[in-house]
Design an enzyme around this catalytic site. Structure first.
Site, short mmCIF file in Angstrom:
data_model
loop_
_atom_site.label_atom_id
_atom_site.label_comp_id
_atom_site.label_asym_id
_atom_site.label_seq_id
_atom_site.Cartn_x
_atom_site.Cartn_y
_atom_site.Cartn_z
N THR A 13 0.81 -1.21 0.00
CA THR A 13 0.00 0.00 0.00
C THR A 13 0.85 1.26 0.00
O THR A 13 0.69 2.14 -0.85
CB THR A 13 -0.93 0.01 1.23
OG1 THR A 13 -1.77 -1.15 1.17
CG2 THR A 13 -1.81 1.25 1.24
N ARG A 45 7.91 -8.95 -3.35
CA ARG A 45 7.54 -10.35 -3.57
C ARG A 45 6.41 -10.48 -4.58
O ARG A 45 6.23 -11.52 -5.20
CB ARG A 45 7.14 -11.01 -2.25
CG ARG A 45 8.31 -11.28 -1.31
CD ARG A 45 7.87 -11.92 -0.02
NE ARG A 45 7.00 -11.03 0.75
CZ ARG A 45 6.48 -11.32 1.93
NH1 ARG A 45 6.73 -12.50 2.49
NH2 ARG A 45 5.72 -10.46 2.58
N LYS A 103 7.29 2.19 12.18
CA LYS A 103 7.28 2.68 13.56
C LYS A 103 7.65 1.61 14.57
O LYS A 103 8.33 1.88 15.56
CB LYS A 103 5.92 3.29 13.93
CG LYS A 103 4.72 2.35 13.87
CD LYS A 103 3.90 2.63 12.68
CE LYS A 103 2.65 1.79 12.59
NZ LYS A 103 1.96 1.99 11.31
N ILE A 134 0.95 13.75 8.15
CA ILE A 134 1.14 14.92 9.01
C ILE A 134 2.63 15.05 9.33
O ILE A 134 3.22 14.13 9.89
CB ILE A 134 0.34 14.78 10.33
CG1 ILE A 134 -1.15 14.55 10.05
CG2 ILE A 134 0.54 16.01 11.21
CD1 ILE A 134 -1.97 14.22 11.28
N GLU A 187 -6.88 -3.88 9.68
CA GLU A 187 -6.28 -5.11 9.19
C GLU A 187 -7.18 -6.29 9.54
O GLU A 187 -8.04 -6.20 10.42
CB GLU A 187 -4.90 -5.32 9.82
CG GLU A 187 -3.91 -4.20 9.56
CD GLU A 187 -3.40 -4.20 8.13
OE1 GLU A 187 -3.57 -5.22 7.44
OE2 GLU A 187 -2.86 -3.16 7.70
N LYS A 202 4.26 4.74 18.10
CA LYS A 202 4.37 6.13 17.63
C LYS A 202 4.69 7.09 18.77
O LYS A 202 5.54 7.99 18.62
CB LYS A 202 3.05 6.53 16.94
CG LYS A 202 2.75 5.73 15.68
CD LYS A 202 1.33 5.98 15.20
CE LYS A 202 1.01 5.14 13.97
NZ LYS A 202 -0.41 5.27 13.56
#
Length: 426
Positions: A13, A45, A103, A134, A187, A202
């Site tokens: 993505t 992949r 992260k 951001i 997810e 984060k």
């Protein structure tokens, strides 16, 4: 004219979004850095149907990209921790600068990675690791560089914010989560999001940048949203609050608060009105005061926007020979500020529980009084054969609330668990 060649590892993505922005905005990027940006090779992949890879070298071996002598900068977008860490360290060993959105890798292994980068004079840029598009890391590092940071409070997971936004409409947690999956906001296994780990990764990074302390993910207090009910969301609304899942870091005289959990926020606060998958982070500096950063905190192109911005920074530093921007974290912990355990924080509290009789209310109130906790508001509602008790307290230490909850459970017959939500009147 010297070119700087990029290798992209991972074409999912975010990787696909990065590739497409680099291709689509080629002329704009050329104008801003004064040089062509060349994608030399991609390691993936599987192909991404959204990307036209015509003329691009593609390999399934991501380490082949890292070892390609033509490549100057590696963009790591494979996700996970172990292989990603190995890939980044290999890139540094091969004298390649790194841009990453990972992260979890930074929060858990950043100290080791930055130390290795510092030794070789390599840049590791990670703007995309926090809050997607951001520019929060650049704001902390550059725009607020003159400030002593007092606090960071933010909605830093869009999936969870989407769920809480829709719970106030009366929909169940399970129903909203299933819709979030269908829309691509969650997810298939949403554990990292709904249990608070994603937000904790984060916040660990932001706190390290803000206070000059080491990355200390293992010391953060983490609480997810699965125990929240529609009843609590609706009751909060009636009391003038909204429930948000917040990452909270505050500098105190005793140390740093570092916590992720649901919190009740007054409706009048801007952050209380950030809905859907949006992120918002409030940073309070001693010179500038409170500043708010709002936008899309996830998604293909918002995150890719931060990736490409980091690439431009790397290019500028390579050609202008600025000091490296990130490896100083390897030598942080300047002030040796301790991370405070959760039982030492001070805030207000919302408690909800069921009693079997009205006669017990006075006894419960006495427990609060003996512990030195002042009650701001007490609400009682009869439901069937039981009494719903809702208590809002004034500020007190978390350890005091722990004692009160323990005594209520041990000395009085209550029906079910006691719900506790921290109230943040920041």
């Amino acid at each position: 004219m010297k070119l700087i060649r990029v290798g992209i590892c991972g074409l999912g993505t975010v990787g696909g979004g990065t590739f497409n922005i680099l291709k689509r905005n080629y002329n704009e990027i050329f104008r801003r850095i004064g040089r062509p940006l060349i994608i030399e090779q991609i390691g993936t992949r599987s192909d991404n149907s959204m990307c036209d890879l015509t003329g691009i070298k593609v390999t399934k071996n991501i380490f082949e990209v890292v070892r390609n002598p033509k490549i100057d900068v590696i963009v790591e977008l494979i996700g996970g921790c172990n292989v990603a860490k190995k890939l980044v360290l290999e890139a540094i060993k091969n004298n390649k600068h790194v841009v990453t959105a990972n992260k979890a890798m930074i929060a858990l292994h950043g100290q080791e990675i930055f130390y290795a980068a510092e030794k070789r004079g390599i840049m590791v840029a990670f703007e995309a690791a926090v809050a997607g598009g951001i520019p929060i890391i650049k704001s902390l590092r550059e725009g607020l560089g003159a400030n002593r940071i007092k606090s960071i409070i933010g909605i830093i997971n869009g999936t969870v914010n989407y769920i809480l936004t829709n719970m106030k409409k009366g929909k169940s947690y399970e129903e909203i989560l299933n819709k979030a999956k269908l829309l691509g906001y969650a997810e298939e296994d949403p554990t990292l999001d709904v249990e608070g780990f994603d937000a904790a990764h984060k916040l660990t990074i932001l706190a390290s940048l803000a206070y000059g302390v080491n990355l200390q993910f293992e010391k953060i207090y983490i609480e997810g949203i699965k125990s929240l009910t529609i009843e609590d969301v609706k009751q909060a609304e009636k009391l003038g609050y909204k429930i948000k899942h917040l990452g909270i870091s505050k500098r105190t005289k005793k140390g740093i608060e570092l916590r992720v959990h649901p919190a009740m926020v007054p409706k009048k606060r801007l952050i209380a009105n950030v809905n859907g998958v949006k992120n918002a982070i409030e940073i309070n500096g001693d010179a500038v005061g409170p500043t708010l950063y709002y936008g899309r905190g996830a998604g293909s192109e918002p995150t890719a926007s931060a990736i490409v911005a980091d690439l431009l920074d790397v290019y500028r530093d390579i050609f202008t020979k600025h000091n490296y921007r990130t490896p100083y974290l390897a030598f942080s912990d300047i002030e040796k500020l301790p991370i405070l355990p959760i039982d030492q924080i001070i805030t207000e509290y919302y408690l909800r529980f069921l009693l079997i009789s009205l006669k017990m209310i006075a006894k419960v109130a006495k427990i609060f009084y003996k512990q030195g906790i002042r009650i701001k508001q007490l609400i009682q509602k009869k439901t069937g054969k039981s009494i719903v008790i809702i208590i809002l307290t004034y500020s007190t230490k978390e350890s005091n609330i722990d004692l009160v909850i323990g005594k209520i459970k041990s000395t009085h017959k209550i029906l079910g668990p006691i719900t506790r939500i921290r109230v943040e009147n920041f």
